[in-house]
Design an enzyme around this catalytic site. Structure first.
Site, PDB file in Angstrom:
ATOM      1  N   GLY A 115     -19.241-109.572 -48.257  1.00  0.00           N
ATOM      2  CA  GLY A 115     -19.572-110.948 -48.622  1.00  0.00           C
ATOM      3  C   GLY A 115     -20.316-111.017 -49.937  1.00  0.00           C
ATOM      4  CB  SER A 116     -22.230-113.744 -51.410  1.00  0.00           C
ATOM      5  OG  SER A 116     -23.256-114.065 -50.475  1.00  0.00           O
ATOM      6  CD  GLU A 173     -16.248-105.332 -51.060  1.00  0.00           C
ATOM      7  OE1 GLU A 173     -16.770-105.842 -52.075  1.00  0.00           O
ATOM      8  OE2 GLU A 173     -15.269-105.800 -50.492  1.00  0.00           O
ATOM      9  CG  LEU A 174     -22.817-106.814 -51.464  1.00  0.00           C
ATOM     10  CD1 LEU A 174     -24.254-106.661 -51.925  1.00  0.00           C
ATOM     11  CD2 LEU A 174     -22.743-107.678 -50.211  1.00  0.00           C
ATOM     12  CB  CYS A 203     -13.959-107.852 -53.276  1.00  0.00           C
ATOM     13  SG  CYS A 203     -14.657-108.680 -51.828  1.00  0.00           S
ATOM     14  CD  GLU A 238     -16.674-112.007 -56.104  1.00  0.00           C
ATOM     15  OE1 GLU A 238     -15.786-111.249 -55.679  1.00  0.00           O
ATOM     16  OE2 GLU A 238     -17.760-112.175 -55.519  1.00  0.00           O
TER      17      GLU A 238
END
Length: 423
Positions: A177-178, A197-198, A231, A325
């Site tokens: 996510g963020s 995992e950002l 991502c 992003e």
């Protein structure tokens, strides 16, 4: 009529009184409902996983392997059904949804990280896309997974997610996510293993000596597959001045040919975004960039959740479309003079997940490897390249730890040193 789905706790599917609708992202209609978990539900799910852990951890590896192999076979059997669910709840075009199921078939054949390592799991999927996880739970049960090994609960991250993270019983938390949510999880998890995992604002360099014919179609797919909601989607595209004009022309023309619409159509390339608010946010970023001097070369149009694939030129690095992003079907083009300049621009990011470089010069390739601080750098491919057995994860704000079958298993295993003194 919307189908009511349940939570999976201790091998039993349970309903609830407080429900969350699951929307078809193209039609806007609710095609399913899921129960919102209470704190007691979360505690029972964790308890079920804890109770099942000892027996499952003691299960011989060949028995676990048989379950995963059967799961792989069932995923292949139900591929079209699962792909349809992905199309409806995620808005991902059919061709990419089918590919995603194919990846799952392979991953379960190789090993599904937590289960292969003998762990039990409590999964909280995103509330916007839970039904794929539900089908996985059904398939795992059909494949013979013992009760309590895989548990499913639903709800918002600020409540259900926080209850999971702060409970002392789980030994590991893994989250995609963020960065703000990732930072919150780190502050709340305590002494647990954490994998985060950002995301990224992924970039790719196209050198003058690169293969343009291969790069153009690959960059189009990399920027706009799943409406850019990946991502490692290509967001920043750096073009050497010698080829910038020709590449831009071909890239824009190929983007304009993409079919936008219902993801269930077999020839659809770009479907709706996950939420209309996200489409509105991306549209606002485009509008802001144009007000600051950027030019729309193609796209820029929005209808509800659908944002047409958009290419921007004349951008600056301080624009949101560049430094944050976008997570949308949006790519920005930047022309550069020499390779060192391109590397500086590519590396100028708080993120560090993956990047790409197109060049036939091995010296340039190794220079990029040394100077760009990312978890993965793809030579003669874009930032989006990934296979599920490679170490996948980022540096800087892009996260902590690595996914990928072998590497995830290592991160989900506690090393134990044993010494015998036989004297």
């Amino acid at each position: 009529m919307a189908r009511a789905y349940g939570m999976l706790i201790g091998g039993t599917w349970e309903t609830g009184t407080d429900t969350i609708p699951v929307m078809d992202k193209y039609s806007g209609e609710a095609f399913g409902t899921i129960p919102r978990a209470s704190k007691a539900d979360v505690e029972r799910a964790i308890g079920a996983a804890q109770a099942a852990f000892g027996g499952f951890a003691d299960l011989p590896a060949h028995r676990r392997s048989k379950i995963l192999e059967k799961t792989s076979e069932l995923l292949a059997k139900y591929q079209e059904d699962i792909a349809t669910i992905i199309c409806r709840e995620a808005g991902k075009a059919w061709k990419y949804s089918v590919g995603e199921v194919g990846r799952a078939v392979e991953t379960f054949r190789f090993a599904a990280p937590a289960l292969a390592a003998g762990n039990t799991v409590v999964l909280k999927p995103a509330t916007t896309t839970p039904i794929t996880a539900i089908r996985l739970g059904e398939i795992l049960m059909e494949a013979g997974l013992p009760d309590g090994v895989f548990n499913l609960i639903y709800g918002e991250g600020g409540t259900v997610g926080d209850w999971l993270v702060t409970d002392p019983r789980p030994a590991k938390v893994t989250f995609t996510g963020s960065p703000p949510v990732g930072q919150h999880i780190m502050s709340r998890a305590g002494l647990k293993k954490v994998t985060l995992e950002l995301g990224n604002n992924s970039g790719t360099i196209i050198e003058a000596d690169g293969d343009m014919d291969a790069a153009v179609p690959r960059c189009v797919v990399s920027a706009f597959a799943n409406s850019g909601q990946v991502c490692i989607s290509l967001q920043r595209l750096y073009l050497h001045q010698a080829i910038a004009q020709e590449f831009t022309k071909k890239f824009v023309e190929a983007t304009a040919r993409l079919k936008v619409g219902n993801p269930l159509d077999k020839d659809c390339d770009v479907g709706p975004m996950i939420d209309e608010k996200e489409a509105q946010r991306a549209e606002a970023w485009i509008t802001e960039a144009v007000a600051q001097g950027a030019k729309i070369l193609v796209g820029g149009k929005r209808e509800g959740r659908i944002l047409w694939p958009t290419v921007l030129d004349n951008v600056r690095h301080d624009m949101k479309v560049m430094c944050q992003e976008t997570f949308a079907p949006l790519a920005s083009l930047v022309t550069y003079k020499d390779f060192d300049e391109a590397l500086e621009l590519l590396a100028d990011s708080p993120y560090g997940l993956q990047a790409g470089v197109y060049t036939r010069d091995i010296g340039k390739a190794f220079k990029a490897i040394k100077r760009v601080d990312v978890g993965g750098i793809m030579i003669n491919d874009t930032s989006i390249f990934r296979v599920d057995h490679m170490p996948y994860g980022g540096n800087k704000m892009s996260g902590i730890g690595r996914e990928g079958v072998r590497f995830a298993i290592e991160e989900m295993t506690n090393l134990r040193m044993v010494c015998f003194n036989l004297a």
